[in-house]
Design a protein around this motif. Structure first.
Motif, PDB file in Angstrom:
ATOM      1  N   ALA A  91       4.938   3.272   1.195  1.00 29.94           N
ATOM      2  CA  ALA A  91       4.314   2.042   0.692  1.00 29.94           C
ATOM      3  C   ALA A  91       5.356   1.140   0.048  1.00 29.94           C
ATOM      4  CB  ALA A  91       3.209   2.389  -0.309  1.00 29.94           C
ATOM      5  N   MET A  92       6.297   1.732  -0.700  1.00 32.13           N
ATOM      6  CA  MET A  92       7.355   0.951  -1.342  1.00 32.13           C
ATOM      7  C   MET A  92       8.290   0.343  -0.307  1.00 32.13           C
ATOM      8  SD  MET A  92       8.242   3.390  -4.598  1.00 32.13           S
ATOM      9  CE  MET A  92       7.414   3.159  -6.184  1.00 32.13           C
ATOM     10  N   ARG A  93       8.505   1.051   0.778  1.00 31.48           N
ATOM     11  CA  ARG A  93       9.350   0.502   1.853  1.00 31.48           C
ATOM     12  C   ARG A  93       8.652  -0.679   2.524  1.00 31.48           C
ATOM     13  NH1 ARG A  93      11.668  -2.132   4.563  1.00 31.48           N
ATOM     14  NH2 ARG A  93      13.207  -1.704   6.199  1.00 31.48           N
ATOM     15  N   LEU A  94       7.337  -0.573   2.669  1.00 31.36           N
ATOM     16  CA  LEU A  94       6.580  -1.664   3.277  1.00 31.36           C
ATOM     17  C   LEU A  94       6.445  -2.852   2.326  1.00 31.36           C
ATOM     18  CD1 LEU A  94       3.722   0.419   4.936  1.00 31.36           C
ATOM     19  CD2 LEU A  94       5.546  -0.809   6.132  1.00 31.36           C
ATOM     20  N   SER A  95       6.611  -2.600   1.035  1.00 31.63           N
ATOM     21  CA  SER A  95       6.505  -3.667   0.041  1.00 31.63           C
ATOM     22  C   SER A  95       7.653  -3.532  -0.950  1.00 31.63           C
ATOM     23  CB  SER A  95       5.155  -3.581  -0.697  1.00 31.63           C
ATOM     24  OG  SER A  95       4.998  -4.680  -1.568  1.00 31.63           O
ATOM     25  N   PRO A  96       8.871  -3.947  -0.552  1.00 30.18           N
ATOM     26  CA  PRO A  96      10.028  -3.803  -1.445  1.00 30.18           C
ATOM     27  C   PRO A  96       9.811  -4.428  -2.820  1.00 30.18           C
ATOM     28  CG  PRO A  96      10.758  -4.358   0.768  1.00 30.18           C
ATOM     29  CD  PRO A  96       9.258  -4.484   0.766  1.00 30.18           C
ATOM     30  N   VAL A  97       9.030  -5.492  -2.889  1.00 31.19           N
ATOM     31  CA  VAL A  97       8.628  -6.042  -4.191  1.00 31.19           C
ATOM     32  C   VAL A  97       7.222  -5.498  -4.460  1.00 31.19           C
ATOM     33  CG1 VAL A  97       8.313  -8.125  -5.576  1.00 31.19           C
ATOM     34  CG2 VAL A  97       9.971  -8.113  -3.706  1.00 31.19           C
ATOM     35  N   TYR A  98       7.173  -4.242  -4.891  1.00 33.67           N
ATOM     36  CA  TYR A  98       5.892  -3.548  -4.986  1.00 33.67           C
ATOM     37  C   TYR A  98       5.259  -3.752  -6.361  1.00 33.67           C
ATOM     38  CZ  TYR A  98       9.354  -0.316  -6.858  1.00 33.67           C
ATOM     39  OH  TYR A  98      10.403   0.221  -7.544  1.00 33.67           O
ATOM     40  N   PRO A  99       3.921  -3.599  -6.430  1.00 34.34           N
ATOM     41  CA  PRO A  99       3.242  -3.747  -7.720  1.00 34.34           C
ATOM     42  C   PRO A  99       3.526  -2.559  -8.631  1.00 34.34           C
ATOM     43  CG  PRO A  99       1.670  -3.142  -6.003  1.00 34.34           C
ATOM     44  CD  PRO A  99       2.972  -3.406  -5.317  1.00 34.34           C
TER      45      PRO A  99
ATOM     46  N   ASN B  16       0.306   1.138   8.428  1.00 31.74           N
ATOM     47  CA  ASN B  16       1.378   0.329   7.844  1.00 31.74           C
ATOM     48  C   ASN B  16       0.848  -0.625   6.782  1.00 31.74           C
ATOM     49  OD1 ASN B  16       4.196   0.710   8.787  1.00 31.74           O
ATOM     50  ND2 ASN B  16       3.194   0.693  10.785  1.00 31.74           N
ATOM     51  N   HIS B  17      -0.224  -0.232   6.120  1.00 27.07           N
ATOM     52  CA  HIS B  17      -0.819  -1.032   5.040  1.00 27.07           C
ATOM     53  C   HIS B  17      -0.370  -0.416   3.717  1.00 27.07           C
ATOM     54  CE1 HIS B  17      -3.667  -3.049   2.468  1.00 27.07           C
ATOM     55  NE2 HIS B  17      -4.265  -3.653   3.473  1.00 27.07           N
ATOM     56  N   ALA B  18       0.466  -1.122   2.964  1.00 24.09           N
ATOM     57  CA  ALA B  18       1.103  -0.560   1.772  1.00 24.09           C
ATOM     58  C   ALA B  18       0.079  -0.099   0.731  1.00 24.09           C
ATOM     59  CB  ALA B  18       2.059  -1.579   1.153  1.00 24.09           C
ATOM     60  N   ASP B  19      -0.915  -0.926   0.416  1.00 25.95           N
ATOM     61  CA  ASP B  19      -1.877  -0.560  -0.618  1.00 25.95           C
ATOM     62  C   ASP B  19      -2.689   0.673  -0.211  1.00 25.95           C
ATOM     63  OD1 ASP B  19      -0.975  -2.668  -2.067  1.00 25.95           O
ATOM     64  OD2 ASP B  19      -2.812  -3.855  -1.961  1.00 25.95           O
ATOM     65  N   ILE B  20      -3.064   0.743   1.046  1.00 16.84           N
ATOM     66  CA  ILE B  20      -3.850   1.886   1.513  1.00 16.84           C
ATOM     67  C   ILE B  20      -3.028   3.165   1.434  1.00 16.84           C
ATOM     68  CG2 ILE B  20      -4.741   2.895   3.674  1.00 16.84           C
ATOM     69  CD1 ILE B  20      -6.083   0.171   4.173  1.00 16.84           C
ATOM     70  N   LEU B  21      -1.760   3.086   1.768  1.00 17.68           N
ATOM     71  CA  LEU B  21      -0.881   4.255   1.640  1.00 17.68           C
ATOM     72  C   LEU B  21      -0.738   4.683   0.183  1.00 17.68           C
ATOM     73  CD1 LEU B  21       1.828   3.226   4.221  1.00 17.68           C
ATOM     74  CD2 LEU B  21       0.658   5.433   4.237  1.00 17.68           C
ATOM     75  N   ALA B  22      -0.591   3.722  -0.721  1.00 18.25           N
ATOM     76  CA  ALA B  22      -0.423   4.056  -2.134  1.00 18.25           C
ATOM     77  C   ALA B  22      -1.693   4.666  -2.713  1.00 18.25           C
ATOM     78  CB  ALA B  22      -0.025   2.807  -2.921  1.00 18.25           C
TER      79      ALA B  22
ATOM     80  N   THR C 209       4.227  11.826  -2.472  1.00 19.85           N
ATOM     81  CA  THR C 209       5.545  11.192  -2.577  1.00 19.85           C
ATOM     82  C   THR C 209       5.917  10.503  -1.275  1.00 19.85           C
ATOM     83  OG1 THR C 209       6.292  12.830  -4.201  1.00 19.85           O
ATOM     84  CG2 THR C 209       7.993  11.603  -3.024  1.00 19.85           C
ATOM     85  N   ASP C 210       5.691  11.170  -0.152  1.00 22.86           N
ATOM     86  CA  ASP C 210       6.013  10.569   1.145  1.00 22.86           C
ATOM     87  C   ASP C 210       5.245   9.267   1.345  1.00 22.86           C
ATOM     88  OD1 ASP C 210       7.706  12.664   1.701  1.00 22.86           O
ATOM     89  OD2 ASP C 210       6.266  13.753   2.942  1.00 22.86           O
ATOM     90  N   ARG C 211       3.955   9.287   0.995  1.00 28.00           N
ATOM     91  CA  ARG C 211       3.124   8.114   1.249  1.00 28.00           C
ATOM     92  C   ARG C 211       3.466   6.955   0.325  1.00 28.00           C
ATOM     93  NH1 ARG C 211      -2.868  10.609   2.885  1.00 28.00           N
ATOM     94  NH2 ARG C 211      -2.351  10.817   5.107  1.00 28.00           N
ATOM     95  N   VAL C 212       3.698   7.236  -0.954  1.00 24.33           N
ATOM     96  CA  VAL C 212       3.986   6.120  -1.859  1.00 24.33           C
ATOM     97  C   VAL C 212       5.375   5.558  -1.592  1.00 24.33           C
ATOM     98  CG1 VAL C 212       4.934   7.417  -3.835  1.00 24.33           C
ATOM     99  CG2 VAL C 212       3.683   5.287  -4.215  1.00 24.33           C
ATOM    100  N   GLN C 213       6.313   6.394  -1.176  1.00 28.49           N
ATOM    101  CA  GLN C 213       7.644   5.865  -0.830  1.00 28.49           C
ATOM    102  C   GLN C 213       7.579   5.011   0.437  1.00 28.49           C
ATOM    103  OE1 GLN C 213      10.185   9.383  -0.909  1.00 28.49           O
ATOM    104  NE2 GLN C 213      10.911   8.817  -2.939  1.00 28.49           N
TER     105      GLN C 213
ATOM    106  N   ASP D  56      14.410   6.074  -5.512  1.00 25.76           N
ATOM    107  CA  ASP D  56      14.318   6.515  -4.132  1.00 25.76           C
ATOM    108  C   ASP D  56      13.697   5.509  -3.184  1.00 25.76           C
ATOM    109  OD1 ASP D  56      13.714  10.031  -4.790  1.00 25.76           O
ATOM    110  OD2 ASP D  56      15.498   8.832  -4.980  1.00 25.76           O
ATOM    111  N   SER D  57      14.043   4.238  -3.289  1.00 23.55           N
ATOM    112  CA  SER D  57      13.758   3.340  -2.185  1.00 23.55           C
ATOM    113  C   SER D  57      14.802   3.665  -1.133  1.00 23.55           C
ATOM    114  CB  SER D  57      13.862   1.880  -2.635  1.00 23.55           C
ATOM    115  OG  SER D  57      15.191   1.578  -2.997  1.00 23.55           O
ATOM    116  N   SER D  58      14.878   2.872  -0.107  1.00 26.19           N
ATOM    117  CA  SER D  58      15.829   3.187   0.952  1.00 26.19           C
ATOM    118  C   SER D  58      16.857   2.089   1.114  1.00 26.19           C
ATOM    119  CB  SER D  58      15.072   3.388   2.281  1.00 26.19           C
ATOM    120  OG  SER D  58      14.112   4.394   2.148  1.00 26.19           O
TER     121      SER D  58
END
Length: 590
Positions: A483-491, A455-461, A477-481, A182-184
């Motif tokens: 975060a993944m959108r903000l960091s397509p190459v996510y940890p 818009n800080h990916a780690d803080i959202l995750a 789920t909303d927040r981590v998704q 479920d990335s976009s």
């Protein structure tokens, strides 16, 4: 007495360094060292994936596997890690490996493997692109197609020494990696552009003569990303994703497509003595047209003002309207002490490596920054995060881990006394409260952190992780998704949070995808295997649950459900019991 040769059918991996002769010609000693280091890292990757690295022959390595899927996964994992490793090198002695994989009969004796399978793997390797993998058609047929790899049919090839043509596939990792969870993605694997302004800040190039100053240009880049992430009016791609372009010649159009952004910021930093030159240019990635560009020649002590000016210019050029609170937060410099800032930047670089052995060094750098500027909030935050990682270090005593946990909270609270708008400190404090089972306080801190840096990916995750424990998995789920959108190459840890929220909401297939991806990235991910066992258990897929449980016990032989549940912090005891029941179904011991 020589070992009796063993004849058997096996999956063989043959790896070779591309253009090794040219590397040696440039610098013989350094090239030999780098090539041997590459093979050492490849051998370790092979072992992690259940293979055996038998020998290194000059500039080639031969390894044996029982399954072709393990050989493919090991090859892809190594290529990904090696690309990152090479990007960090300051010169052009960068060994790139190509791999061939085949099934065949071999003879094994005295740690040497010979036979038709080795020769076939070598011939296939010669067909691979630099950094690529080619696999024999017969081996390809045995690989489960659910794995996240793409196989390009490159036809039949008449290989030297073989009578019949061999069907060959080139293997690559599926991209983007989040597509199954479920990335976009837009068309052709590209991310769709958001309605509002969106930007990717590429790593500023270090133009200094000293490669040791790389951290300085990286620090300028990261400070700009952090500042831009404080506004809700702009999508800002995270460091994890933009730094994958570090050291590469990139096409901004490609960056825009891969990261799903309209604009790309490029720049460079040249530090010489007490002077610094910074260039920056904002480019419309859809047209390659410049939106704004500037060069700054300043005294070194003015670097923070330059960062603020670049950030202001981006906001102005993109017509981003800041709220009153965002305006107040946007321009806070944190410190005017350059040495303290440099300590924090170096410490953050070390912390991003996630290695337990680096934590004492990070703590030392944080303390040095605090000594230089006791009112530098970021130094206290760095210390808080270092202590947080120490809490997970099972090589130290429980007493030390408990002490570290209290230091997480203490350092975060000190940072907030200095700067109440420090989102990272609120985030760290939220995790501290979560570890104390003070769920409401943890949620309040997580929400405040997201409000301050939307818009800080780690803080959202991190906020998503806290939502999972507070009985709000849909919000998680909303927040981590996002975060993944903000960091397509996510940890990898983002996957664990998405998997947990998916399991809690009953979306078991997405949970399986997430936990399986975790394990594919990190074979010995204990959390991945535990959660996979629980998910299979809830689905009544007993055989698969028990297989996952065996992996848990392989990694942690002393694992017990009671001890593990004691570390969970679900606000609803029923969720803890549900998780325990699922682990019991998998056959894990109480």
């Amino acid at each position: 007495m020589e070992e009796e040769p063993t004849r058997k059918l096996a999956v063989l991996l043959h790896a070779d360094v591309v253009h090794s002769t040219e590397l040696v010609r440039r610098d013989e000693t350094l090239a030999h060292h780098r090539i041997q280091d590459a093979f050492r890292r490849l051998s370790e990757t092979v072992s992690r994936h259940g293979g055996v690295a038998h020998e290194v022959r000059g500039d080639a390595l031969v390894a044996e596997f029982s399954k072709a899927s393990d050989a493919v996964a090991a090859s892809i994992d190594f290529h990904t890690a090696n690309a990152v490793h090479n990007q960090a090198l300051s010169d052009d002695i960068r060994p790139v490996v190509r791999v061939g994989i085949a099934m065949g009969e071999v003879l094994v004796a005295d740690n040497t493997v010979t036979g038709e399978g080795v020769v076939l793997a070598q011939r296939l390797e010669q067909l691979a692109e630099p950094g690529g993998v080619c696999i024999q058609g017969a081996a390809y047929e045995t690989v489960p197609k659910r794995l996240p790899f793409v196989y390009d049919d490159i036809g039949e090839h008449q290989l030297k020494g073989f009578d019949q043509p061999v069907k060959v596939y080139a293997v690559r990792e599926a991209s983007p990696p989040a597509s199954s969870i479920d990335s976009s993605p837009g068309k052709s694997g590209e991310l769709e552009l958001p309605e509002g302004p969106s930007i990717a800040v590429l790593p500023f190039t270090n133009m200094s003569s000293d490669p040791e100053q790389e951290f300085f240009s990286d620090g300028v880049t990261e400070d700009i990303i952090t500042a831009l992430s404080k506004t809700s009016a702009m999508l800002v791609i995270a460091r994890n994703s933009t730094f994958t372009y570090k050291g590469k010649a990139v096409d901004v159009r490609q960056v825009g497509r891969e990261q799903g952004v309209r604009y790309v910021l490029e720049g460079s930093v040249r530090k010489a003595g007490n002077r610094v030159r910074v260039t920056a240019q904002l480019i419309d990635a859809t047209t390659s047209q410049h939106k704004w560009a500037e060069r700054y020649d300043r005294d070194l002590e003015d670097i923070f003002a330059v960062q603020d000016e670049i950030t202001r210019s981006i906001v102005s050029a993109l017509d981003v309207r800041l709220s009153e609170g965002e305006q107040a937060r946007f321009w806070s410099s944190g410190t005017l002490n350059l040495d303290a800032w440099e300590c924090v930047r170096v410490g953050l670089d070390l912390l991003n490596g996630y290695r337990a052995e680096d934590i004492p060094g990070v703590l030392g750098l944080a303390q040095r920054a605090i000594d230089l500027d006791p009112d530098y909030a970021a130094a206290w935050v760095l210390s808080s995060w270092a202590y947080f990682h120490k809490c997970d270090d099972r090589s130290v005593s429980k007493k030390e881990r408990d002490s570290a946990r209290e230091s997480v909270g203490g350092c975060a609270q000190r940072a907030l006394e200095i700067d109440a708008t420090c989102a990272e400190a609120h985030s760290a404090l939220g995790l501290y409260y979560l570890s104390k089972n003070e769920i409401e306080r943890a949620v309040a801190q997580a929400d405040k952190a997201v409000e301050l840096a939307p818009n800080h990916a780690d803080i959202l995750a991190i906020a998503a992780a806290i939502m999972n424990k507070s009985g709000q998995p849909e919000k998680a789920t909303d927040r981590v998704q996002k975060a993944m959108r903000l960091s397509p190459v996510y940890p990898t840890w983002f996957l664990g949070i998405l998997g947990q929220s998916s399991r809690l909401t009953g979306n078991f297939e997405r949970a399986l995808d997430a936990f399986q991806e975790m394990i594919r990235r990190q074979t010995d991910s204990l959390g991945g295997h535990i959660n996979l066992a629980a998910t299979y258990g809830e689905m009544d897929r007993t055989d698969e649950a028990m297989a996952s449980a065996r992996e848990v016990l392989r990694i942690a032989p002393d694992f017990s459900i009671e001890a593990y549940l004691g570390e969970l912090a679900y606000s609803d005891p029923a969720e803890t019991e549900r998780f325990g029941a699922a682990l019991r179904k998998a056959g894990l011991p109480d």
